[in-house]
Write an enzyme that holds these catalytic residues in place. Structure first.
Site, PDB file in Angstrom:
ATOM      1  N   ARG A 203       0.740  -1.357  -0.089  1.00 17.58           N
ATOM      2  CA  ARG A 203       0.288  -0.250  -0.063  1.00 17.58           C
ATOM      3  C   ARG A 203       1.052   0.839   0.167  1.00 17.58           C
ATOM      4  O   ARG A 203       1.087   2.385  -1.249  1.00 17.58           O
ATOM      5  CB  ARG A 203      -0.749   0.073   0.970  1.00 17.58           C
ATOM      6  N   LYS A 297      -2.635   7.176   0.387  1.00 14.01           N
ATOM      7  CA  LYS A 297      -2.603   7.741   2.621  1.00 14.01           C
ATOM      8  C   LYS A 297      -0.961   8.447   2.444  1.00 14.01           C
ATOM      9  O   LYS A 297       0.087   8.156   2.709  1.00 14.01           O
ATOM     10  CB  LYS A 297      -1.755   5.943   2.754  1.00 14.01           C
ATOM     11  N   GLU A 330     -15.563   6.442   6.204  1.00 16.99           N
ATOM     12  CA  GLU A 330     -15.046   5.923   6.905  1.00 16.99           C
ATOM     13  C   GLU A 330     -14.796   7.017   8.083  1.00 16.99           C
ATOM     14  O   GLU A 330     -14.827   8.003   7.902  1.00 16.99           O
ATOM     15  CB  GLU A 330     -13.454   5.464   6.014  1.00 16.99           C
TER      16      GLU A 330
END
Length: 448
Positions: A203, A297, A330
């Site tokens: 990720r 991210k 989220e």
């Protein structure tokens, strides 16, 4: 050493001080090798700059020839007093080498003590420290900490690992610092194993690609660095946090001036335990990031920070984002999941939010509860706010939790307002996988 002086007072000092001492300062330009403090040559140059701006008389001409371009007047004035105090406190009086008298130094000391003005003439006194003094200040800060949480840090800038928290720093001109051009990820350390490191690294590299950051090393090297840093830390339970940055280089927007990207990692010792106490959440009024940033991210977490602060101001644990289409998204740094009244495990689609590694692992593990008949199914889909608030159970899902029950949303109870049995069952599944699961998901740390 502290210094406080106005430009006007500096001009007065220059007009009334014997040029003998100034000449002595300028003739000691290479005095660093002769035992003077490392900052002494800088102070010599500062005096020259001052004299160029405020020449007192012809006796200063030898120094004016060596003068450098003048700096801002307040900076000249500030450093001028530093020069006065440094020279007057020197163990090797300058006047002795230049044929001056002790009265010259006495004169300077007297003028230095009177440079602090009153009222509007009073300037802020800012200490000027040498490198050893700065390090000592930083060390004293950490010496006062009863238990050091930061056990080890790796930095590609100096190419190694340090266990001294004083050295756990990154350059100010790193583009991750002043432009937010960096990405990060976190893996948990539990009982001497790193959990889901490969998934988190994948990720990280995906985020780096989206952020146009070319890693300084291949994945295998990054992985080795992280394992070795954890081993040196001696940490058995905590978090392994790491960043890929565009790197240090300058203060521009473009990273074209950065010679290479940078990689940093730090091991934080924390005592993680399963969480069984329910919390309340609130709907965030802070706009969530658009999908191209939410699915990456990156270190741009200001919206996330503001969303958490907003929740805390309302007495809630955290907030929940709802997208522009009215679907649940989220939390600021966690995923969210629900148990429907018909015992379906529901998670919001990952199309517009960060694909949580722990949430995805939960989806896989939850199949065991389906096989046992405790869950009807596991679905990833768009979930409306009404559907979510009408669920039987609700939970936050994230690496550091791994599951945290939610019992109230916007002051409205979820289900019966108590922690649900299926939430606890899912928490047990994840926790067991983290501490006893297969080594395909847990990497043993070769502690040194």
């Amino acid at each position: 050493m502290s210094a406080c002086v106005s430009a006007a007072n500096a001009r007065q000092v220059l007009a009334s001080t014997s040029p003998t001492v100034f000449t002595a300062w300028a003739t000691q330009g290479t005095s660093r090798r002769r035992g003077h403090p490392p900052s002494f040559p800088l102070l010599q140059c500062t005096v020259s700059r001052l004299l160029r701006a405020y020449p007192a008389d012809a006796a200063h001409l030898p120094i004016l020839k060596r003068s450098l371009p003048s700096a801002h007047s307040s900076a000249r004035a500030l450093l001028f007093q530093c020069a006065i105090e440094t020279v007057c406190s020197s163990p090797h009086p300058m006047e002795a080498r230049a044929g001056g008298s002790s009265s010259d130094c006495d004169q300077l000391k007297s003028l230095s003590s009177n440079l602090n003005g009153k009222g509007k003439d009073r300037d802020l006194c800012i200490p000027v420290y040498s490198a050893p003094e700065v390090l000592q200040k930083l060390k004293s800060k950490w010496d006062s900490v009863e238990k050091q949480p930061y056990r080890a840090m790796y930095s590609s800038v100096f190419g190694g690992i340090t266990v001294d928290p004083t050295m756990m720093v990154i350059p100010l001109d790193d583009h991750m610092v002043h432009r937010g051009h960096g990405v990060f990820d976190t893996a948990m350390i539990l009982d001497g194993y790193i959990y889901e490191l490969d998934d988190h690294l994948d990720r990280l590299l995906g985020s780096a690609s989206m952020a146009k950051i070319a890693p300084p090393f291949p994945k295998s090297t990054l992985k080795s660095i992280l394992i070795q840093t954890t081993a040196v830390s001696q940490c058995k339970r905590g978090s392994l946090r790491y960043w890929l940055s565009a790197g240090p280089g300058d203060f521009l927007l473009s990273s074209a001036g950065c010679p290479t990207s940078a990689f940093y990692a730090v091991v934080v010792e924390e005592d993680y335990v399963p969480l069984e106490q329910g919390v309340k959440v609130t709907t965030s009024t802070v706009r969530m990031k658009p999908p191209e940033f939410a699915t990456m991210k990156s270190v741009n977490y200001l919206p996330n920070v503001l969303a958490v602060l907003e929740a805390e101001e309302k007495g809630a644990y955290t907030s929940i984002w709802v997208d522009d289409d009215g679907y649940v998204a989220e939390g600021p740094n966690v995923n969210v999941a629900f148990i429907s009244p018909s015992k379906e495990l529901l998670l919001p689609s990952f199309d517009k939010i960060l694909g949580g590694c722990t949430a995805k692992r939960l989806i896989t593990l939850a199949a065991a509860l389906v096989d046992q008949g405790l869950l009807k199914s596991v679905c990833v889909e768009n979930i409306t706010v009404d559907q979510a608030k009408g669920s039987a159970e609700m939970m936050l899902v994230g690496s550091g939790l791994p599951i945290l029950p939610i019992t109230m949303w916007d002051e409205q109870p979820i289900g019966d307002g108590k922690v649900g049995e299926l939430t606890l069952a899912l928490s047990d599944l994840l926790w067991q996988d983290m501490v006893l699961g297969p080594e395909t998901h847990r990497i043993p740390v070769p502690y040194v």
